[in-house]
Write a protein that holds these residues in place. Structure first.
Motif, PDB file in Angstrom:
ATOM      1  N   ARG A 187       2.866   4.479  -1.146  1.00 31.08           N
ATOM      2  CA  ARG A 187       2.727   5.405  -2.276  1.00 31.08           C
ATOM      3  C   ARG A 187       4.113   5.848  -2.721  1.00 31.08           C
ATOM      4  O   ARG A 187       4.913   6.334  -1.921  1.00 31.08           O
ATOM      5  N   ARG A 240       6.818   7.545  -5.998  1.00 30.20           N
ATOM      6  CA  ARG A 240       6.855   8.533  -7.078  1.00 30.20           C
ATOM      7  C   ARG A 240       6.531   7.870  -8.410  1.00 30.20           C
ATOM      8  O   ARG A 240       6.841   6.687  -8.634  1.00 30.20           O
ATOM      9  N   THR A 279       0.811  -1.223   0.000  1.00 29.15           N
ATOM     10  CA  THR A 279       0.000   0.000   0.000  1.00 29.15           C
ATOM     11  C   THR A 279       0.843   1.271   0.000  1.00 29.15           C
ATOM     12  O   THR A 279       0.290   2.363   0.048  1.00 29.15           O
ATOM     13  N   SER A 311      10.004   3.332   0.531  1.00 32.42           N
ATOM     14  CA  SER A 311      10.149   4.674  -0.025  1.00 32.42           C
ATOM     15  C   SER A 311      11.612   5.099  -0.062  1.00 32.42           C
ATOM     16  O   SER A 311      12.068   5.715  -1.034  1.00 32.42           O
TER      17      SER A 311
END
Length: 250
Positions: A72, A74, A70, A216
């Motif tokens: 997020r 770029r 889940t 990330s």
């Protein structure tokens, strides 16, 4: 770490491959087989999940994987589940990613989440993240004697930039060059950089590390290796690789 003949190195940094990466990197297509060939020691398990003997994955591992799914990221980074390794830990989940700019693939990599409910002495924890990142460089950049140190600092800096707690980091930075002769003499020389690393993400509530933030950070590393500008206001110490060669031009 060399050619990684064993699936685990003495320093607790598992190998993602049982054979060295060839000097000629293939074009990093979006198909799932980008990094998953027969030499990788990977199996075709569904969506990168694997558990020993059909045992349901423990709750901490399921929560860590759900966070990866889940997260997020770029838009320049295309990511998907990949076959997970069999022999590194009782439970494993793998992702593959490509950094895309228009019709160019600038870098690619694999991130594997390992979980051993009993913990691992070398990891000093129950979870371990293992990565392989690679990209093509201009030969002049590959010849820079500071390049390996800079590339390693990108990994540690990406984790520190998000204030992530981790330990037992280890790995290698490898650069290789290809020169062409005979019928291939018209091809320009090609150089590649490859980062192999692993680290232990510190566990939080419920014994689960913040895997979404670690993912990330890993994508930040991919972007830096690919030569993309930072996604937001960056640290003045961040260095990006200029002069990226179009992989399709070889």
């Amino acid at each position: 770490m060399g050619h990684y003949p064993d699936m685990r190195t003495p320093h607790g940094c598992p190998s993602l491959r049982e054979a060295p990466v060839p000097l000629n990197l293939p074009r990093m297509a979006a198909a799932q087989g980008r990094l998953s060939d027969g030499a990788d020691g990977m199996d075709d398990t569904k969506e990168g999940d694997r558990n020993g003997g059909g045992t349901p994955p423990p709750l901490p591992f399921r929560a860590a994987v759900d966070a990866l799914r889940t997260a997020r990221l770029r838009p320049q980074i295309e990511i998907e589940p990949a076959p997970a390794p069999k022999r590194l830990a009782p439970f494993a989940y793998a992702l593959e990613a490509t950094v895309v700019d228009g019709d160019q693939d600038l870098a690619d990599g694999r991130l594997v989440l390992l979980y051993d409910p009993d913990g691992h002495d070398a990891w000093r924890g129950a979870f371990r993240l293992v990565t392989l990142v690679r990209a093509e460089l201009e030969p002049e950049m590959a010849a820079d004697p500071l390049l390996p140190d800079v590339c390693w600092s990108w990994l540690t800096g990406a984790l520190q930039a998000r204030s992530l707690s981790y330990g037992e980091a280890s790995g290698t930075v490898t650069r290789a060059s290809s020169h062409y002769f005979g019928g291939l003499a018209e091809r320009p020389a090609a150089s590649q950089i490859e980062i192999r690393a692993s680290w232990t993400p510190r566990e939080g509530l419920g014994g689960v590390p913040d895997t979404a933030s670690h993912l990330s950070s890993w994508c930040d590393l991919l972007a830096q290796v690919a030569g993309l500008p930072p996604a937001g206001p960056g640290d003045a110490s961040v260095v990006t690789l200029p002069q990226r060669r179009d992989p399709q031009a070889r």
